[in-house]
Design an enzyme around this catalytic site. Sequence first.
Site, PDB file in Angstrom:
ATOM      1  N   ASP A  63       0.858  -1.185   0.000  1.00 37.31           N
ATOM      2  CA  ASP A  63       0.000   0.000   0.000  1.00 37.31           C
ATOM      3  C   ASP A  63       0.894   1.234   0.000  1.00 37.31           C
ATOM      4  O   ASP A  63       1.838   1.322   0.805  1.00 37.31           O
ATOM      5  CB  ASP A  63      -0.905   0.026   1.231  1.00 37.31           C
ATOM      6  CG  ASP A  63      -2.040  -0.983   1.127  1.00 37.31           C
ATOM      7  OD1 ASP A  63      -2.137  -1.686   0.103  1.00 37.31           O
ATOM      8  OD2 ASP A  63      -2.839  -1.054   2.088  1.00 37.31           O
ATOM      9  N   HIS A 208       3.774  -2.248   3.299  1.00 41.02           N
ATOM     10  CA  HIS A 208       3.659  -0.828   2.961  1.00 41.02           C
ATOM     11  C   HIS A 208       4.965  -0.364   2.332  1.00 41.02           C
ATOM     12  O   HIS A 208       6.050  -0.738   2.801  1.00 41.02           O
ATOM     13  CB  HIS A 208       3.334  -0.001   4.207  1.00 41.02           C
ATOM     14  CG  HIS A 208       1.993  -0.295   4.778  1.00 41.02           C
ATOM     15  ND1 HIS A 208       1.768  -1.356   5.626  1.00 41.02           N
ATOM     16  CD2 HIS A 208       0.787   0.313   4.599  1.00 41.02           C
ATOM     17  CE1 HIS A 208       0.489  -1.392   5.960  1.00 41.02           C
ATOM     18  NE2 HIS A 208      -0.133  -0.389   5.349  1.00 41.02           N
TER      19      HIS A 208
END
Length: 256
Positions: A63, A208
């Site tokens: 992400d 992430h």
Amino acid sequence: MRILMFKRSLMRKFLVVLVIVSISIVWQKTSFINNIVTVFNQSRELPVYCVDTDEKKIAISFDAAWGDQYTEKILDILDEYNVKTTFFLVEFWADKYPEMVKKIHVRGHEIGNHSSNHPHMSKLSEEQIIKEIKGTEKKVESIIGEKTVLFRPPFGDYNDRLIKTCRDMGYHVIQWDVDSLDWKEMGVKPVVDRVTRNVKKGSIVLFHNNAKYVPEYLPIVLEKLTNEGYSIVPVSQLIYKQDYYIDSSGQQKKAQ
């Protein structure tokens, strides 16, 4: 005689009351059971958390909402292990780092949609949901010439309205079943242990792009998973696109 008649009358009244009470109890129990059945029969819309597959295949996803410090290094590491993944981008991130969006695409990775402003999607109206998704869709398409078809809700926050709206827009909503918790910055070993111990066939792993220790933990995770025989693919190569259903745990299964 009068006493006997009085007793009979009293008995009849007692029986009538008993019958009424019994009927009431039965009705209440039936109503309660029906309410339970109704609750459990209500269909709840779910995203894809993982996939039911016999192949030793998983997907790794990143992400990207804030920061770009480690993205180039991530791409280099993925190239080194010849692994392709999925990056879920927020519009304001893509707007700030358009050249990196191009690099992610050119180097063979899939780009997914992670909303325009990173809101809690369950709090939005259908109109607002569409606007959030379309903003990123148009931004990404303007940079790489391709539309996004996967959507990951920020914070993993969703409801029936979001899932139905995404489906109407042609999107698959993607969650994860293995959360690295890399954003907590607890160090390399906790991330490696958490991922490698919990991954299974059909897993979707959440990382992430700007997690503090990603350059250190990512090679170790890739090394361990590939040594265990896992094939790592983008999310769209793991999920089923048609003739499927999602069970109550969020596992996507092929329809029989």
